[in-house]
Every structure is written in C-alpha cells, then in structure tokens.
Design a protein around this motif. Structure first.
Motif, PDB file in Angstrom:
ATOM      1  N   PHE A 231      12.447 -32.392  17.420  1.00 24.92           N
ATOM      2  CA  PHE A 231      13.599 -32.902  16.687  1.00 24.92           C
ATOM      3  C   PHE A 231      14.659 -31.817  16.603  1.00 24.92           C
ATOM      4  CE2 PHE A 231       9.722 -34.756  15.036  1.00 24.92           C
ATOM      5  CZ  PHE A 231      10.008 -36.090  14.885  1.00 24.92           C
ATOM      6  N   LEU A 232      15.888 -32.217  16.353  1.00 24.35           N
ATOM      7  CA  LEU A 232      16.955 -31.266  16.028  1.00 24.35           C
ATOM      8  C   LEU A 232      17.342 -31.494  14.574  1.00 24.35           C
ATOM      9  CD1 LEU A 232      19.195 -31.397  19.233  1.00 24.35           C
ATOM     10  CD2 LEU A 232      17.485 -29.682  18.597  1.00 24.35           C
TER      11      LEU A 232
ATOM     12  N   ARG B 203      15.185 -21.489  16.472  1.00 23.44           N
ATOM     13  CA  ARG B 203      16.548 -21.584  17.005  1.00 23.44           C
ATOM     14  C   ARG B 203      16.526 -21.399  18.522  1.00 23.44           C
ATOM     15  NH1 ARG B 203      20.707 -21.486  13.280  1.00 23.44           N
ATOM     16  NH2 ARG B 203      20.094 -20.939  11.186  1.00 23.44           N
ATOM     17  N   ASP B 204      15.532 -21.911  19.176  1.00 25.89           N
ATOM     18  CA  ASP B 204      15.339 -21.789  20.617  1.00 25.89           C
ATOM     19  C   ASP B 204      16.490 -22.486  21.354  1.00 25.89           C
ATOM     20  OD1 ASP B 204      14.586 -22.136  23.301  1.00 25.89           O
ATOM     21  OD2 ASP B 204      12.481 -22.466  22.795  1.00 25.89           O
ATOM     22  N   GLN B 205      17.439 -21.702  21.866  1.00 27.04           N
ATOM     23  CA  GLN B 205      18.629 -22.266  22.490  1.00 27.04           C
ATOM     24  C   GLN B 205      18.305 -23.049  23.761  1.00 27.04           C
ATOM     25  OE1 GLN B 205      21.772 -22.205  20.986  1.00 27.04           O
ATOM     26  NE2 GLN B 205      22.168 -23.776  22.525  1.00 27.04           N
ATOM     27  N   ASP B 206      17.313 -22.604  24.518  1.00 33.72           N
ATOM     28  CA  ASP B 206      16.919 -23.364  25.719  1.00 33.72           C
ATOM     29  C   ASP B 206      16.429 -24.756  25.334  1.00 33.72           C
ATOM     30  OD1 ASP B 206      17.573 -21.279  27.424  1.00 33.72           O
ATOM     31  OD2 ASP B 206      15.516 -20.489  27.488  1.00 33.72           O
ATOM     32  N   LYS B 207      15.661 -24.849  24.261  1.00 37.40           N
ATOM     33  CA  LYS B 207      15.158 -26.145  23.814  1.00 37.40           C
ATOM     34  C   LYS B 207      16.300 -26.995  23.256  1.00 37.40           C
ATOM     35  CE  LYS B 207      11.383 -28.550  23.516  1.00 37.40           C
ATOM     36  NZ  LYS B 207      10.664 -28.930  24.722  1.00 37.40           N
ATOM     37  N   ILE B 208      17.222 -26.374  22.532  1.00 37.00           N
ATOM     38  CA  ILE B 208      18.395 -27.096  22.029  1.00 37.00           C
ATOM     39  C   ILE B 208      19.173 -27.681  23.198  1.00 37.00           C
ATOM     40  CG2 ILE B 208      20.648 -26.830  20.900  1.00 37.00           C
ATOM     41  CD1 ILE B 208      19.246 -24.706  19.074  1.00 37.00           C
ATOM     42  N   ASP B 209      19.395 -26.875  24.230  1.00 42.44           N
ATOM     43  CA  ASP B 209      20.115 -27.354  25.414  1.00 42.44           C
ATOM     44  C   ASP B 209      19.401 -28.549  26.046  1.00 42.44           C
ATOM     45  OD1 ASP B 209      21.962 -25.324  25.045  1.00 42.44           O
ATOM     46  OD2 ASP B 209      21.125 -24.033  26.611  1.00 42.44           O
ATOM     47  N   LYS B 210      18.086 -28.491  26.104  1.00 39.14           N
ATOM     48  CA  LYS B 210      17.299 -29.562  26.715  1.00 39.14           C
ATOM     49  C   LYS B 210      17.362 -30.847  25.879  1.00 39.14           C
ATOM     50  CE  LYS B 210      12.709 -30.705  28.384  1.00 39.14           C
ATOM     51  NZ  LYS B 210      11.330 -30.298  28.532  1.00 39.14           N
ATOM     52  N   LEU B 211      17.359 -30.716  24.565  1.00 37.98           N
ATOM     53  CA  LEU B 211      17.304 -31.876  23.672  1.00 37.98           C
ATOM     54  C   LEU B 211      18.678 -32.443  23.324  1.00 37.98           C
ATOM     55  CD1 LEU B 211      14.601 -30.577  21.158  1.00 37.98           C
ATOM     56  CD2 LEU B 211      14.252 -32.016  23.183  1.00 37.98           C
ATOM     57  N   TRP B 212      19.714 -31.732  23.666  1.00 37.12           N
ATOM     58  CA  TRP B 212      21.073 -32.094  23.259  1.00 37.12           C
ATOM     59  C   TRP B 212      21.561 -33.375  23.927  1.00 37.12           C
ATOM     60  CZ3 TRP B 212      24.286 -31.059  19.531  1.00 37.12           C
ATOM     61  CH2 TRP B 212      25.609 -31.475  19.650  1.00 37.12           C
ATOM     62  N   SER B 213      22.329 -34.174  23.166  1.00 32.60           N
ATOM     63  CA  SER B 213      23.094 -35.282  23.722  1.00 32.60           C
ATOM     64  C   SER B 213      24.422 -35.329  22.969  1.00 32.60           C
ATOM     65  CB  SER B 213      22.356 -36.619  23.600  1.00 32.60           C
ATOM     66  OG  SER B 213      22.369 -37.075  22.271  1.00 32.60           O
ATOM     67  N   PHE B 214      25.426 -35.879  23.614  1.00 30.16           N
ATOM     68  CA  PHE B 214      26.782 -35.887  23.055  1.00 30.16           C
ATOM     69  C   PHE B 214      26.847 -36.531  21.672  1.00 30.16           C
ATOM     70  CE2 PHE B 214      30.954 -37.835  22.435  1.00 30.16           C
ATOM     71  CZ  PHE B 214      31.750 -36.694  22.476  1.00 30.16           C
TER      72      PHE B 214
ATOM     73  N   ILE C 178      22.383 -25.654  14.236  1.00 27.52           N
ATOM     74  CA  ILE C 178      21.312 -26.404  14.901  1.00 27.52           C
ATOM     75  C   ILE C 178      20.013 -25.606  14.904  1.00 27.52           C
ATOM     76  CG2 ILE C 178      20.478 -27.462  17.030  1.00 27.52           C
ATOM     77  CD1 ILE C 178      23.281 -27.953  17.880  1.00 27.52           C
ATOM     78  N   THR C 179      18.953 -26.285  14.493  1.00 28.74           N
ATOM     79  CA  THR C 179      17.603 -25.733  14.639  1.00 28.74           C
ATOM     80  C   THR C 179      16.742 -26.765  15.354  1.00 28.74           C
ATOM     81  OG1 THR C 179      16.840 -26.577  12.493  1.00 28.74           O
ATOM     82  CG2 THR C 179      17.772 -24.350  12.525  1.00 28.74           C
ATOM     83  N   VAL C 180      15.641 -26.295  15.882  1.00 28.57           N
ATOM     84  CA  VAL C 180      14.664 -27.134  16.571  1.00 28.57           C
ATOM     85  C   VAL C 180      13.433 -27.241  15.687  1.00 28.57           C
ATOM     86  CG1 VAL C 180      13.185 -27.331  18.602  1.00 28.57           C
ATOM     87  CG2 VAL C 180      15.460 -26.355  18.831  1.00 28.57           C
ATOM     88  N   ILE C 181      12.963 -28.453  15.494  1.00 24.32           N
ATOM     89  CA  ILE C 181      11.702 -28.654  14.781  1.00 24.32           C
ATOM     90  C   ILE C 181      10.661 -29.108  15.798  1.00 24.32           C
ATOM     91  CG2 ILE C 181      10.461 -30.013  13.046  1.00 24.32           C
ATOM     92  CD1 ILE C 181      13.089 -30.260  11.513  1.00 24.32           C
ATOM     93  N   LYS C 182       9.564 -28.373  15.824  1.00 23.02           N
ATOM     94  CA  LYS C 182       8.412 -28.745  16.655  1.00 23.02           C
ATOM     95  C   LYS C 182       7.336 -29.277  15.708  1.00 23.02           C
ATOM     96  CE  LYS C 182       4.849 -26.733  19.640  1.00 23.02           C
ATOM     97  NZ  LYS C 182       4.322 -25.448  20.157  1.00 23.02           N
ATOM     98  N   PHE C 183       6.958 -30.530  15.904  1.00 19.87           N
ATOM     99  CA  PHE C 183       5.899 -31.141  15.105  1.00 19.87           C
ATOM    100  C   PHE C 183       4.631 -31.179  15.932  1.00 19.87           C
ATOM    101  CE2 PHE C 183       3.386 -34.905  14.079  1.00 19.87           C
ATOM    102  CZ  PHE C 183       3.110 -34.677  12.745  1.00 19.87           C
ATOM    103  N   GLU C 184       3.566 -30.578  15.422  1.00 20.85           N
ATOM    104  CA  GLU C 184       2.268 -30.568  16.098  1.00 20.85           C
ATOM    105  C   GLU C 184       1.317 -31.493  15.345  1.00 20.85           C
ATOM    106  OE1 GLU C 184       0.959 -26.556  17.515  1.00 20.85           O
ATOM    107  OE2 GLU C 184       2.655 -25.918  16.264  1.00 20.85           O
TER     108      GLU C 184
END
Length: 173
Positions: free
Chosen positions: A60-61, A101-112, A127-133
């Motif tokens: 999630f973002l 704050r993994d920018q590579d993951k943000i770039d991958k998950l981003w949409s307009f 922007i932060t990235v949430i990883k749910f396990e």
C-alpha cells in the motif's frame, strides 16, 4: 430432525497453504481492489491494494503524517477485510505491517490518480510504503463463479432448498 438435515447444504471447506494460499489471496485481493485496513488503534479505513507479491505480501501507499502510520509505529498488528462482490470474494487477513520510504517500490506502485493524495507526485516527501505480511487468513467464495452461484440461489429459492455454491477455508502462506 431428518427434514432439517436434508435441506442443509454440504459444507465445502478447503484450507489452503503455501503457493495455493498465496494464489487465492492474490485472486481475492485483485477482485476487491480495496480493503478495510484495521490497525490495533481500532481505526479502520479503506485502502487500495497496490500489489500482492509472490510471497503473498500486500503493498500500500500511505502518507507519513497519517493517523494510520502513527498507529502502525505504536503497534504493527493489522487486520484486512475484503469484499470483492455483493455475494462472493470475501477475505480477512491478520498480520503485521511495516512502513518504509523505499523509492523504488514507490515508483513501482505509483499511478497518476494517487496525485489526489500526494500532490507533488511520486516524489512527494509524504509518501510511504506499507508492506503487510499476512500471518493467517480466512476466505469465503463461490466455487463456480458468480453466474452459477446466482442461478443456484434463484433455483434454490424456487425449490425451497439450499443449493450452496460456497467454498471457504483458512489461508496460511
């Protein structure tokens, strides 16, 4: 007593583990697209699942200044609730979330469309990235698709008999 049992549906239980559990989780999350993301702070909010990876983690973002992120910092335990359609594709998951704050993951998950919440685009500093396990989950679905389930509901109502098309079970990766 016998007449009651005759009208009871046969329960279809299929507990899934490993790859099968991940595939079912990904299928149901994709069908729903959005879930209720519930933190231990008793807050629940709708969240869009950006990705389900090969290990079954959900991504999630989120905004760094959100109440959700504050609650996750205090306690990473999370429950997710999905409903993909009015009569099928239900899923609940329990697990732990981590924020980065993994920018590579943000770039991958981003949409307009996310620019609505992150006005500076994918480089917005909030922007932060949430990883749910997920640790475990439970699902309820129909075995043969919505069309067949709908026909069985109508036929069952006409006959006064339960023609259950559901399947349910636990999920463990």
């Amino acid at each position: 007593m016998d007449s009651i049992n005759r009208n009871q549906p046969e329960q279809n239980v299929e507990n899934l583990t490993g790859r099968a559990a991940v595939e079912k989780l990904a299928e149901l999350a994709k069908q729903a697209e959005t879930c209720f993301f519930c933190t231990a702070g008793d807050s629940a909010r709708p969240m869009n699942v950006r990705e389900v990876d090969e290990q079954g983690n959900l991504w999630f973002l989120s905004a760094s200044d959100s109440r959700k992120n504050q609650e996750l910092a205090a306690n990473p335990e999370v429950r997710l609730f999905f409903q993909g359609s009015p009569h099928a594709h239900f899923l609940t998951l329990a697990g732990r979330a981590s924020v980065s704050r993994d920018q590579d993951k943000i770039d991958k998950l981003w949409s307009f469309a996310l620019k609505t919440w992150f006005t500076e685009g994918k480089d917005d500093p909030r922007i932060t990235v949430i990883k749910f396990e997920p640790a475990h989950g439970y699902y309820w679905d129909n075995k043969h698709g919505a069309a067949v389930a709908g026909i069985k509901i109508l036929l069952g109502a006409a006959l006064g008999k339960t023609l259950d098309d559901s399947i349910e079970g636990t999920l463990r990766a």
